[in-house]
Write a protein that holds these residues in place. Structure first.
Motif, mmCIF file in Angstrom:
data_model
loop_
_atom_site.group_PDB
_atom_site.id
_atom_site.type_symbol
_atom_site.label_atom_id
_atom_site.label_comp_id
_atom_site.label_asym_id
_atom_site.label_seq_id
_atom_site.Cartn_x
_atom_site.Cartn_y
_atom_site.Cartn_z
ATOM 1 N N ASP A 74 13.805 -2.884 7.633
ATOM 2 C CA ASP A 74 12.897 -1.754 7.847
ATOM 3 C C ASP A 74 12.330 -1.899 9.261
ATOM 4 O O ASP A 74 11.594 -2.842 9.547
ATOM 5 C CB ASP A 74 11.780 -1.794 6.795
ATOM 6 C CG ASP A 74 10.691 -0.750 7.013
ATOM 7 O OD1 ASP A 74 10.795 0.034 7.983
ATOM 8 O OD2 ASP A 74 9.740 -0.714 6.225
ATOM 9 N N THR A 75 12.702 -0.999 10.148
ATOM 10 C CA THR A 75 12.281 -1.120 11.545
ATOM 11 C C THR A 75 10.763 -1.142 11.671
ATOM 12 O O THR A 75 10.207 -1.951 12.433
ATOM 13 C CB THR A 75 12.869 0.036 12.381
ATOM 14 O OG1 THR A 75 14.294 0.005 12.281
ATOM 15 C CG2 THR A 75 12.458 -0.082 13.832
ATOM 16 N N ARG A 76 10.090 -0.291 10.942
ATOM 17 C CA ARG A 76 8.628 -0.262 11.028
ATOM 18 C C ARG A 76 8.032 -1.599 10.612
ATOM 19 O O ARG A 76 7.112 -2.115 11.279
ATOM 20 C CB ARG A 76 8.073 0.856 10.152
ATOM 21 C CG ARG A 76 6.550 0.993 10.205
ATOM 22 C CD ARG A 76 6.068 2.209 9.440
ATOM 23 N NE ARG A 76 6.505 2.191 8.043
ATOM 24 C CZ ARG A 76 6.239 3.162 7.173
ATOM 25 N NH1 ARG A 76 5.587 4.246 7.572
ATOM 26 N NH2 ARG A 76 6.659 3.075 5.929
ATOM 27 N N HIS A 77 8.542 -2.186 9.529
ATOM 28 C CA HIS A 77 8.035 -3.480 9.080
ATOM 29 C C HIS A 77 8.345 -4.565 10.097
ATOM 30 O O HIS A 77 7.517 -5.449 10.366
ATOM 31 C CB HIS A 77 8.638 -3.835 7.726
ATOM 32 C CG HIS A 77 8.057 -5.067 7.099
ATOM 33 N ND1 HIS A 77 8.766 -5.851 6.239
ATOM 34 C CD2 HIS A 77 6.826 -5.650 7.217
ATOM 35 C CE1 HIS A 77 8.012 -6.863 5.838
ATOM 36 N NE2 HIS A 77 6.831 -6.758 6.421
ATOM 37 N N THR A 97 19.850 -8.793 12.278
ATOM 38 C CA THR A 97 20.430 -7.479 12.032
ATOM 39 C C THR A 97 19.914 -6.934 10.698
ATOM 40 O O THR A 97 19.900 -7.653 9.704
ATOM 41 C CB THR A 97 21.958 -7.591 11.952
ATOM 42 O OG1 THR A 97 22.446 -8.253 13.120
ATOM 43 C CG2 THR A 97 22.594 -6.222 11.841
ATOM 44 N N PRO A 98 19.465 -5.694 10.643
ATOM 45 C CA PRO A 98 19.011 -5.131 9.366
ATOM 46 C C PRO A 98 20.097 -5.267 8.297
ATOM 47 O O PRO A 98 21.247 -4.888 8.513
ATOM 48 C CB PRO A 98 18.742 -3.659 9.710
ATOM 49 C CG PRO A 98 18.429 -3.675 11.165
ATOM 50 C CD PRO A 98 19.311 -4.734 11.747
ATOM 51 N N TYR A 99 19.702 -5.826 7.169
ATOM 52 C CA TYR A 99 20.660 -6.159 6.123
ATOM 53 C C TYR A 99 20.710 -5.078 5.050
ATOM 54 O O TYR A 99 19.830 -4.247 4.911
ATOM 55 C CB TYR A 99 20.287 -7.509 5.487
ATOM 56 C CG TYR A 99 18.790 -7.695 5.343
ATOM 57 C CD1 TYR A 99 18.095 -7.193 4.255
ATOM 58 C CD2 TYR A 99 18.069 -8.356 6.339
ATOM 59 C CE1 TYR A 99 16.730 -7.340 4.150
ATOM 60 C CE2 TYR A 99 16.697 -8.502 6.244
ATOM 61 C CZ TYR A 99 16.029 -8.002 5.145
ATOM 62 O OH TYR A 99 14.665 -8.137 5.059
ATOM 63 N N ARG A 110 18.711 1.066 18.284
ATOM 64 C CA ARG A 110 17.352 1.610 18.182
ATOM 65 C C ARG A 110 16.414 0.616 17.505
ATOM 66 O O ARG A 110 15.253 0.478 17.911
ATOM 67 C CB ARG A 110 17.376 2.925 17.407
ATOM 68 C CG ARG A 110 18.126 4.046 18.120
ATOM 69 C CD ARG A 110 18.131 5.318 17.283
ATOM 70 N NE ARG A 110 18.982 6.344 17.883
ATOM 71 C CZ ARG A 110 19.159 7.542 17.369
ATOM 72 N NH1 ARG A 110 18.560 7.873 16.213
ATOM 73 N NH2 ARG A 110 19.941 8.423 17.975
ATOM 74 N N HIS A 111 16.918 -0.072 16.474
ATOM 75 C CA HIS A 111 16.094 -1.042 15.753
ATOM 76 C C HIS A 111 15.654 -2.177 16.680
ATOM 77 O O HIS A 111 14.460 -2.478 16.798
ATOM 78 C CB HIS A 111 16.893 -1.605 14.573
ATOM 79 C CG HIS A 111 16.207 -2.701 13.831
ATOM 80 N ND1 HIS A 111 15.289 -2.475 12.833
ATOM 81 C CD2 HIS A 111 16.301 -4.068 13.951
ATOM 82 C CE1 HIS A 111 14.846 -3.629 12.362
ATOM 83 N NE2 HIS A 111 15.453 -4.608 13.020
ATOM 84 N N ALA A 116 11.733 -4.973 20.316
ATOM 85 C CA ALA A 116 11.524 -5.550 21.649
ATOM 86 C C ALA A 116 10.441 -4.811 22.429
ATOM 87 O O ALA A 116 9.711 -5.408 23.233
ATOM 88 C CB ALA A 116 12.831 -5.542 22.433
ATOM 89 N N ASP A 117 10.318 -3.506 22.184
ATOM 90 C CA ASP A 117 9.289 -2.710 22.863
ATOM 91 C C ASP A 117 7.890 -2.982 22.313
ATOM 92 O O ASP A 117 6.896 -2.669 22.967
ATOM 93 C CB ASP A 117 9.581 -1.208 22.700
ATOM 94 C CG ASP A 117 10.708 -0.729 23.592
ATOM 95 O OD1 ASP A 117 11.060 -1.438 24.557
ATOM 96 O OD2 ASP A 117 11.246 0.372 23.312
ATOM 97 N N ALA A 118 7.806 -3.553 21.107
ATOM 98 C CA ALA A 118 6.532 -3.645 20.396
ATOM 99 C C ALA A 118 5.617 -4.748 20.914
ATOM 100 O O ALA A 118 4.405 -4.708 20.669
ATOM 101 C CB ALA A 118 6.782 -3.853 18.901
ATOM 102 N N THR A 119 6.181 -5.766 21.585
ATOM 103 C CA THR A 119 5.366 -6.881 22.060
ATOM 104 C C THR A 119 5.815 -7.281 23.457
ATOM 105 O O THR A 119 6.778 -6.741 23.999
ATOM 106 C CB THR A 119 5.498 -8.114 21.139
ATOM 107 O OG1 THR A 119 6.733 -8.798 21.420
ATOM 108 C CG2 THR A 119 5.429 -7.726 19.663
#
Length: 289
Positions: A74-77, A97-99, A110-111, A116-119
């Protein structure tokens, strides 16, 4: 790093501190991954992850790199986990990798970019299609390498040719994610490894790398071959988290049980593990061997 649990199944934070110190000061690991797959991250809460990370950073953060597992499907999580890890003092992030969902390559791009953009933390991608169902394609890695904070890859895909192409074309640092291939990975330019057997043979892995980098390839090969029983005992029986905890228990180090759906190693598995550890040169306490 495994996540030690107490007898009641709760996280043993004091045990985690002792284990982290042992892994760094005695086993010579120069970095620790907290809340990765071997740390049973699918079964620990976000609160447990943050508290565990703080305990490890406080204990060894002045002398080892502490990387926080921040991946999910979950990208948001994943973004939330990354931000929590930054607040807790992590030095970097490991993002798997999202499983299960099997996203397309554009979805992977995008994930990883969103995390990487978040911090402001450097990111190590974790490519393990055997668990996630989807590999990170070479073209996707080349795109992701353009991100200033995506700096490394933990590779459990075992495609040394594809990784060589990526390393030749980018600045991404590759780390072996399979202890059986630690030495072959060095031969194609890997920076190191993210190890499971490093719980009990970290000093030997450090020696292997030192010998290889000093040009003593035959010496590195000798260490690699000596460690084969350790790799077999921990990685081929019941899964890394289960057998790493069993190995630590044989050494009298903090580990505890595993959380469901994992199950403890059987008596037969522990017996074989004991034999393999001794064969690989791991010193067991008196009365254990």
């Amino acid at each position: 790093m495994v996540t030690p649990f107490a007898e009641d199944g709760s996280v043993d934070y004091e045990g985690a501190r002792r284990l982290a110190a042992y892994l760094v000061d005695e086993q010579r690991n120069d970095g620790l991954v907290v809340s990765g797959t071997t740390g049973e991250s699918p079964t620990t809460s976000d609160e447990e992850k943050e508290r565990l990370l703080r305990a490890v950073v406080e204990t060894v953060g002045d002398r080892a790199v502490v990387v926080a597992g921040a991946g999910s499907n979950d990208t948001r999580h994943s973004v939330e986990l990354a931000r929590a890890a930054e607040r807790a003092g992590a030095h970097g992030l490991l993002v798997v990798t999202p499983y299960y969902s099997k996203p397309p390559q554009e979805g992977l791009h995008r994930h990883f970019t969103a995390v990487a953009d978040a911090t402001g933390l450097p990111v190590m991608l974790y490519d393990i299609p055997g668990r996630t169902g989807v590999p990170i394609a070479t073209e996707t890695l080349l795109r992701l390498a353009a991100h200033e904070r995506i700096v490394a890859v933990k590779d459990a895909k075992a495609d040394l040719f594809a990784a060589s192409q990526v390393m030749a074309a980018t600045g991404l640092a590759f780390y072996s994610g399979d202890d059986a291939l630690n030495l072959p990975w060095l031969s194609v330019g890997a920076a190191g490894c993210v190890s499971v057997i490093g719980h009990v043979a970290g000093a030997d892995i450090a020696a292997l790398m030192e010998r290889y980098r000093a040009g003593d390839v035959s010496g590195a090969l000798a260490v690699h071959r000596r460690l084969l029983p350790v790799i077999s005992g921990i990685m081929t029986q019941a899964g890394g988290a289960i057998m790493a905890k069993a190995a630590l228990a044989l050494l009298g180090r903090p580990a505890g049980s595993v959380r469901p759906p994992l199950a403890e190693a059987t008596e037969q598995q522990v017996a074989r593990l004991r034999e393999d550890l001794v064969a690989g040169g791991v010193k067991l306490p008196d009365g254990v061997a």
